[in-house]
Design an enzyme around this catalytic site. Structure first.
Site, short mmCIF file in Angstrom:
data_model
loop_
_atom_site.label_atom_id
_atom_site.label_comp_id
_atom_site.label_asym_id
_atom_site.label_seq_id
_atom_site.Cartn_x
_atom_site.Cartn_y
_atom_site.Cartn_z
N GLU A 162 0.83 -1.20 0.00
CA GLU A 162 0.00 0.00 0.00
C GLU A 162 0.87 1.26 0.00
O GLU A 162 0.76 2.11 0.90
CB GLU A 162 -0.96 0.01 1.17
CG GLU A 162 -2.07 -1.00 1.02
CD GLU A 162 -3.19 -0.84 2.05
OE1 GLU A 162 -2.97 -0.23 3.10
OE2 GLU A 162 -4.30 -1.34 1.78
N GLU A 319 -6.55 -7.49 -1.11
CA GLU A 319 -7.04 -7.49 0.26
C GLU A 319 -8.47 -7.01 0.29
O GLU A 319 -8.82 -6.04 -0.38
CB GLU A 319 -6.26 -6.49 1.13
CG GLU A 319 -4.83 -6.81 1.43
CD GLU A 319 -4.22 -5.73 2.33
OE1 GLU A 319 -4.97 -5.05 3.05
OE2 GLU A 319 -3.00 -5.55 2.28
C1 GLA Z 1 -4.26 -2.51 4.67
C2 GLA Z 1 -2.90 -3.11 4.86
C3 GLA Z 1 -2.91 -4.35 5.68
C4 GLA Z 1 -3.83 -4.17 6.87
C5 GLA Z 1 -5.20 -3.79 6.39
C6 GLA Z 1 -6.19 -3.60 7.49
O1 GLA Z 1 -4.94 -3.02 3.63
O2 GLA Z 1 -2.26 -3.39 3.64
O3 GLA Z 1 -1.59 -4.59 6.12
O4 GLA Z 1 -3.32 -3.16 7.68
O5 GLA Z 1 -5.10 -2.55 5.74
O6 GLA Z 1 -7.45 -3.25 6.97
C1 GLA Z 2 -5.42 1.27 4.90
C2 GLA Z 2 -4.66 1.09 6.17
C3 GLA Z 2 -5.58 0.93 7.30
C4 GLA Z 2 -6.48 2.14 7.32
C5 GLA Z 2 -7.19 2.29 5.98
C6 GLA Z 2 -8.01 3.53 5.89
O1 GLA Z 2 -6.11 0.14 4.57
O2 GLA Z 2 -3.82 0.02 6.11
O3 GLA Z 2 -4.84 0.77 8.47
O4 GLA Z 2 -5.70 3.25 7.56
O5 GLA Z 2 -6.26 2.35 4.96
O6 GLA Z 2 -8.53 3.68 4.59
#
Ligand code: GLA
Ligand code: GLA
Ligand code: GLA
Length: 688
Positions: A162, A319
């Site tokens: 991310e 995810e």
């Molecule tokens: C993101 C991150 C994961 C986890 C999820 C939780 O998608 O990539 O590592 O933190 O958020 O919703």
């Molecule tokens: C991502 C992060 C989470 C949260 C969301 C919010 O998935 O991993 O921890 O911050 O974004 O959109």
């Protein structure tokens, strides 16, 4: 100009010739004792899991000290997974730098606009432009590629995680240096930059590159073009980082495709994913639903847009959640059937992989209350049973894999630049929400049962009979030309308030609004009429407007007024207009109508464009139809948007599979032409 990433999909580690959906999760075995691993693999097989994303946050475990490497545990789990028939989307492990690195090199830590250091303690505490961070991260990437490039379980590389989730905007000195380089590439000279930024204003004229800074905390509103360029730069800086990891991987393991997980969802807007999509072999997305009446609409919108930036090629849902997340103000558990419906809606919009965050719910750490495929309750749980049922259903739907999306006749145009620019400060209102307006139009399409694609600017509009471009705020000359050509070619364009107003430098087009689109729309606006929060105005078609109004003068006799203001400062003046242009038209909606108010107008505009619903009347609004497939075979995904069963008549074809409660009925058993019943929140897939 369509941007199509090269369609290089997963490497097939198990020489399995049958295309099938990738199904799995992020897997964090380092959080668990060694004894749990074989148990994990047993349960993965039971659930139909065939892929995991591994080592995403493993940097500190793999490299516990600058010159110490510990790959033993990762070797072991890679082997175990391979023996279990599970492929690995292996992370480069660079997402979260270990404490020894930030202690040794605190200069990699990001800095906020007000000069505060973003300290370690969570994750992603690194500057996208730090040369020191990059050196250390690329060293890790190299080690990973050398060690696992030939491992039989390896199916793709998962770069970082991310990118930009927490570190998109960094105002450090590294960022300042990189920003200047980016600006000098864009403008060539300080003089050109002065013109683009309009620095005659407030004595901001620069004479040397070194005087230029990121838009750090200032006494008042920082220069808007500086702000917009900083957004462009920040997206490009992380894209550049992505390319650095990717190019190294391409050099060391040229046969393994590379991806990174995007976040096309909600208000995540810093990363220009339509632009980034060209840099990966296949697009991956993370998506989490937001509670509220548009929960499912927003999921569909995001998945639809993800398909568009993937250039119509299948993409990877990297995810989503089996149930609750941990980071919203209140984290709701999913209701029965939400898990399968959410997953299949992504599949409908082109996902050939369905993965979750994460495999086993953590017992410790900030995400211990985030759901997973194996919850705290263990395998004897509703969640795990639903997970296994979905794995089996995806198996039944295998023949859909590889089919592309079937374009709709209508589209919502999505523009990152307008998203960025329209929500900047010192505007007529601070209440405008770009993506919400786009989503409201999309919701209206769903309510009418009419399919619409969400396409990004730059993608071809050919083949669309009707295009809605909400709040298309930034309209450079070329885009105005393209839209005019679209309308003159017989297309029906709809746009809204605050569109056409500025060029690519965020300078107002002069002569009256909607600036670059004024002539095409056949109207002229001298002053905007934003509304205070909580205020609304009535239109003579029964709709209610909020947020915005315009004082419209019609400048072309051909323009039809579709609705006028009944109350408020513009009472008696046009609110919604439509200018016929040959076989096409250009319409303007000058206020925020909300999803419900839009429906009536959209119905009329669709009729004018000759676009109709493909669904039986009774199902419109209650069922979303998404079509995949090219050539003669198409797959109709019918998604029940309600909590009740829905019966559809006249939808012929073979029922390939569906969630519990979805079935064909007939007088003597299932009949391919008989009524199709969708269970509550159920999905059916029909081959036609
Ligand atoms: C993101 C991150 C994961 C986890 C999820 C939780 O998608 O990539 O590592 O933190 O958020 O919703
Ligand atoms: C991502 C992060 C989470 C949260 C969301 C919010 O998935 O991993 O921890 O911050 O974004 O959109
Ligand atoms: C103050 C300032 C002006 C201008 C106006 C705008 O009066 O002195 O330069 O910024 O505000 O309202």
């Amino acid at each position: 100009m369509t941007r199509v990433p090269s369609p290089r999909w997963l490497r097939r580690p198990h020489d399995d010739p049958t295309p099938r959906f990738a199904y799995g999760a992020d897997y964090n075995p380092e959080q668990w004792p060694r004894e749990v691993w074989p148990e994990d693999i047993r349960l993965m097989r039971e659930a139909g899991v065939n892929i995991v994303s591994l080592a995403i946050f493993s940097w500190a475990r793999i490299q516990p000290a600058p010159d110490t490497w510990d790959f033993g545990w990762l070797d072991e789990i890679m082997d175990l997974l391979h023996e279990g028939g599970i492929a690995v989307d292996l992370a480069t492990a660079t997402a979260s730098p270990p404490p020894w690195l930030t202690t040794l090199h605190p200069e990699i830590l990001p800095v906020t606009a007000s000069g505060e250091t973003v300290w370690p303690g969570a994750r992603q505490h690194w500057r996208p432009t730090s040369p020191v961070f990059r050196t250390h991260a690329l060293r890790l990437v190299e080690k990973m590629a050398e060690r696992y490039g030939n491992h039989p379980a390896l199916t793709a590389w998962h770069i970082s995680n991310e990118l930009g989730c927490h570190n998109i905007y960094d105002y450090s000195d590294d960022a300042a240096r990189a920003f200047r380089t980016w600006l000098s590439d864009r403008y060539g000279s300080v003089e050109t930059l002065n013109h683009a930024w309009g620095t005659a204003f407030w004595s901001q004229r620069y004479t040397e590159w070194d005087q230029i800074l990121p838009p750090r905390l200032a006494a008042s509103h920082p220069n808007p073009t500086q702000q917009l360029d900083f957004k462009r730069f920040s997206s490009d800086a992380l894209k550049d980082y992505l390319r650095a990891e990717r190019d190294l991987l391409y050099r060391l393991t040229p046969d393994t495709p590379v991806t990174t997980n995007f976040m096309v969802m909600g208000e995540t807007k810093g990363m220009h994913y339509a632009d980034w999509a060209r840099e990966v072999d296949f697009v991956s997305n993370d998506h989490y639903t937001l509670p509220g009446p548009q929960r499912l609409d927003e999921l569909s919108f995001s998945a639809n847009l993800t398909g568009s930036i993937a250039g119509g090629h299948p993409w990877f849902l990297m995810e989503h959640s089996t149930s609750a997340v941990n980071w919203q103000p209140v984290n709701l558990a999913k209701r029965e059937h939400d898990l399968s419906r959410d997953s299949l809606l992504h599949v409908a919009h082109g996902a050939d992989a369905v993965c979750f965050f994460q495999w086993r719910q953590s017992a410790a750490g900030a995400e211990k209350y985030h759901s997973a495929m194996v919850p705290h309750a263990g395998e004897d749980s509703e969640v795990f049973r639903s997970v296994a049922a979905l794995g089996a259903l995806l198996g039944e739907l295998s023949e859909v894999v590889g089919s592309t999306g079937r374009p709709a006749r209508a589209a919502v145009l999505f523009d990152w630049e307008s998203w960025w620019a329209s929500e900047q400060d010192s505007h007529p209102t601070s209440l405008l929400r770009y993506r919400q307006e786009a989503l409201d139009w999309y919701s209206a399409f769903l309510a009418l049962g009419v399919r619409a694609d969400v396409v990004h600017t730059g993608a071809s509009l050919d083949g669309y009979d009707l295009v809605v471009a909400p709040v298309l705020h930034v309209v450079p000359r070329d885009l105005a030309k393209e839209l005019t050509g679209y309308v003159e070619g017989g297309g029906h364009l709809v746009t809204t308030y605050f569109s056409g107003v500025v060029d690519e430098n965020d300078h107002a087009w002069l002569g009256g609004y909607p600036g670059a689109l004024r002539e095409l729309l056949g109207i002229r606006v001298e002053e905007f009429g934003p509304l205070l929060d909580g205020r609304d105005v009535a239109l003579d078609n029964g709709a209610t407007g909020t947020l915005w109004t315009d004082r419209i003068t019609v400048t072309d006799d051909a323009v039809e007024v579709l609705a006028s203001y009944r109350t408020g400062d513009q009472a008696g003046r046009p609110a919604i207009t439509r200018r016929p242009v040959g076989a096409g038209s250009a319409a303007y909606v000058s206020t925020r109508l909300g999803a419900e108010g839009i429906r009536g107008v959209l119905d009329r505009l669709l009729a004018g464009a000759g676009v109709t619903s493909e669904l039986p009347g009774a199902a419109r609004g209650r069922v979303e139809l998404v079509v995949r497939g090219d050539g003669d075979t198409t797959y109709w995904f019918l998604v029940n948007r309600t909590d009740e069963p829905v019966e559809l008549t006249g939808v012929t074809g073979t029922l390939l599979g569906g969630t519990a409660g979805s079935e064909r009925r007939g007088t003597d058993g299932p009949d391919p032409a008989g009524p199709l019943v969708l269970g509550p929140r159920g999905v059916a897939v029909v081959r036609r």
